[in-house]
Design a protein around this motif. Sequence first.
Motif, PDB file in Angstrom:
ATOM      1  N   ASN A 312      12.821   1.837 -13.759  1.00 27.96           N
ATOM      2  CA  ASN A 312      13.212   2.580 -12.552  1.00 27.96           C
ATOM      3  C   ASN A 312      14.713   2.626 -12.316  1.00 27.96           C
ATOM      4  O   ASN A 312      15.189   2.551 -11.180  1.00 27.96           O
ATOM      5  CB  ASN A 312      12.477   2.042 -11.326  1.00 27.96           C
ATOM      6  CG  ASN A 312      10.995   2.377 -11.360  1.00 27.96           C
ATOM      7  OD1 ASN A 312      10.623   3.477 -11.743  1.00 27.96           O
ATOM      8  ND2 ASN A 312      10.165   1.429 -10.982  1.00 27.96           N
ATOM      9  N   ARG A 313      15.463   2.773 -13.381  1.00 23.56           N
ATOM     10  CA  ARG A 313      16.855   3.198 -13.294  1.00 23.56           C
ATOM     11  C   ARG A 313      16.881   4.719 -13.375  1.00 23.56           C
ATOM     12  O   ARG A 313      15.918   5.343 -13.843  1.00 23.56           O
ATOM     13  CB  ARG A 313      17.679   2.618 -14.446  1.00 23.56           C
ATOM     14  CG  ARG A 313      17.719   1.089 -14.487  1.00 23.56           C
ATOM     15  CD  ARG A 313      18.287   0.607 -15.816  1.00 23.56           C
ATOM     16  NE  ARG A 313      18.252  -0.843 -15.901  1.00 23.56           N
ATOM     17  CZ  ARG A 313      19.278  -1.650 -15.609  1.00 23.56           C
ATOM     18  NH1 ARG A 313      20.447  -1.112 -15.243  1.00 23.56           N
ATOM     19  NH2 ARG A 313      19.163  -2.955 -15.694  1.00 23.56           N
ATOM     20  N   ILE A 314      17.985   5.318 -12.967  1.00 27.81           N
ATOM     21  CA  ILE A 314      18.170   6.758 -13.152  1.00 27.81           C
ATOM     22  C   ILE A 314      19.295   6.989 -14.147  1.00 27.81           C
ATOM     23  O   ILE A 314      20.420   6.523 -13.946  1.00 27.81           O
ATOM     24  CB  ILE A 314      18.513   7.470 -11.825  1.00 27.81           C
ATOM     25  CG1 ILE A 314      17.380   7.309 -10.816  1.00 27.81           C
ATOM     26  CG2 ILE A 314      18.763   8.960 -12.080  1.00 27.81           C
ATOM     27  CD1 ILE A 314      17.697   7.909  -9.458  1.00 27.81           C
ATOM     28  N   LEU A 315      18.971   7.674 -15.244  1.00 26.85           N
ATOM     29  CA  LEU A 315      20.003   8.173 -16.148  1.00 26.85           C
ATOM     30  C   LEU A 315      20.431   9.537 -15.635  1.00 26.85           C
ATOM     31  O   LEU A 315      19.591  10.379 -15.323  1.00 26.85           O
ATOM     32  CB  LEU A 315      19.461   8.283 -17.566  1.00 26.85           C
ATOM     33  CG  LEU A 315      20.449   8.838 -18.607  1.00 26.85           C
ATOM     34  CD1 LEU A 315      20.250   8.155 -19.954  1.00 26.85           C
ATOM     35  CD2 LEU A 315      20.334  10.355 -18.769  1.00 26.85           C
ATOM     36  N   PHE A 316      21.739   9.755 -15.540  1.00 27.56           N
ATOM     37  CA  PHE A 316      22.299  10.998 -15.011  1.00 27.56           C
ATOM     38  C   PHE A 316      23.419  11.426 -15.944  1.00 27.56           C
ATOM     39  O   PHE A 316      24.453  10.749 -16.048  1.00 27.56           O
ATOM     40  CB  PHE A 316      22.834  10.760 -13.593  1.00 27.56           C
ATOM     41  CG  PHE A 316      23.129  12.008 -12.808  1.00 27.56           C
ATOM     42  CD1 PHE A 316      22.119  12.660 -12.119  1.00 27.56           C
ATOM     43  CD2 PHE A 316      24.415  12.518 -12.739  1.00 27.56           C
ATOM     44  CE1 PHE A 316      22.392  13.806 -11.372  1.00 27.56           C
ATOM     45  CE2 PHE A 316      24.694  13.655 -12.002  1.00 27.56           C
ATOM     46  CZ  PHE A 316      23.678  14.307 -11.307  1.00 27.56           C
ATOM     47  N   GLY A 317      23.226  12.539 -16.649  1.00 25.19           N
ATOM     48  CA  GLY A 317      24.223  12.936 -17.640  1.00 25.19           C
ATOM     49  C   GLY A 317      24.416  14.436 -17.711  1.00 25.19           C
ATOM     50  O   GLY A 317      23.831  15.212 -16.957  1.00 25.19           O
TER      51      GLY A 317
END
Length: 473
Positions: A312-317
């Motif tokens: 439940n981390r968010i990767l944002f790229g």
Amino acid sequence: MTLPHTGRALADAAPVSYWLDRPERPDPLPPLSGPHTADLLVVGGGYAGLWTALLAKEADPDRDVLLVDAGTCGWAASGRNGGFCAASLTHGLANGVERFPGEIGELERLGRENLDAIAATVAKYDIDCDLERTGELAVAVEPYQLDGLAADAELARRYGHDVRLLDRDEVRAEVASPTYLGGMWDRDRVALLDPAKLAWGLRRAALGLGVRVHEHTRVTGLARDGAGLRATTAGGADAAPGAVRARQVVLATNAFPPLLRRLRSWVVPVYDYALMTESLTGAQRDEIGWRHRQGLADTGNQFHYYRLTADNRILFGGYDAIYHYGNRVAPALERREATFTTLASHFFSTFPQLADVRFSHRWGGVIDTCTRFCAFFGTAYEGRLAYAAGFTGLGVGATRFGARVTLDLLSGADTPLTRLDLVRRKPLPFPPEPARSVGINLTRWSLARADARDGRRNLWLRTLDRLGLGFDS
């Protein structure tokens, strides 16, 4: 506009890919030294090379397959991407329809079969890569993008995709962002996974079948050697120079300086960047919803991609796509503080309810891009060498298909894959420098300008459209 808490959120972010910065990372294998022989030499230990070695050994257990990588398996694009494993082989359906109208139906079928085969391989070899077939949600964040979503949905349904158009309230019920005006949920043609764990799992599976793997082994040259090819290698400080005499070779080096001169005209390396948040609390998850855990992407020319991880981390790229003069590739280019600050600001604009979230990792990596935005293929040295390159950010899935193509090309047989226009045709080449750099950066500026002007494309972009040239983030 940079939000005031952006700097604080980035302050402790480690400058390394989150996927690679974990204790599950396997120990490196020793570099190659001295003379060796092989039936098949695979150069490159990312997805393209790993799939090639694995499929070759599955097809013929007696085939002597040797794989070498200048770093460790999965250390480059395969361990730095967003983990979106798409069925598309053509960088999206619209791109495929435009470039391969006569066979796009077949390519869509092959792409779906390819995605199913990846899932089957993950199960067969017990690869723990957190694979989830949750689909992808494309979101409109500007009013003009809504018409594009509707057109995309109509096209997708024409080719049998399971898609659902969502209005503003429906899309925000899926994922709670005040920026969303509508969405299209493609529910069956995108899987999410842990990209480094996939690479490590393919490496383990290949080793288990008897593939010989040497890491920290850079191939410095290729030459004819009788009925085969000879590859010279350089290992680490403690490894003597080596050489491999192989009957056949597959090049799977993608964005890195090619061993085959002709590839320099077709591929440019473009840097992409990403952030990873710390794990969200239960309360923070409740603030954003996201119960169906889709992959997400907005629909601007300079787009963002983002997804939830297993913890439940968010990767944002995404957003920035940076080309450096002369096809430059260097570790220093993986860190671009201006882009990290921009991404963080955009993250908080997308999810203002997560204003207290901090980022644990920030990183960059290089993508192999060509003018048609999807992989191309070919042979050299009288058919003894085959290559696949130009995946343009959609290589998590398409590299397995590319491995099948290169093995078919090496066989010399006339197969359904080698007869495809996708395989037989090459992209238009990029011009030499300085025109290459000028053209790419003008295109990047024009795409940003189009995003700021309700999608209106200027004369430069319209000219590129007519010529079949372009640049994609």
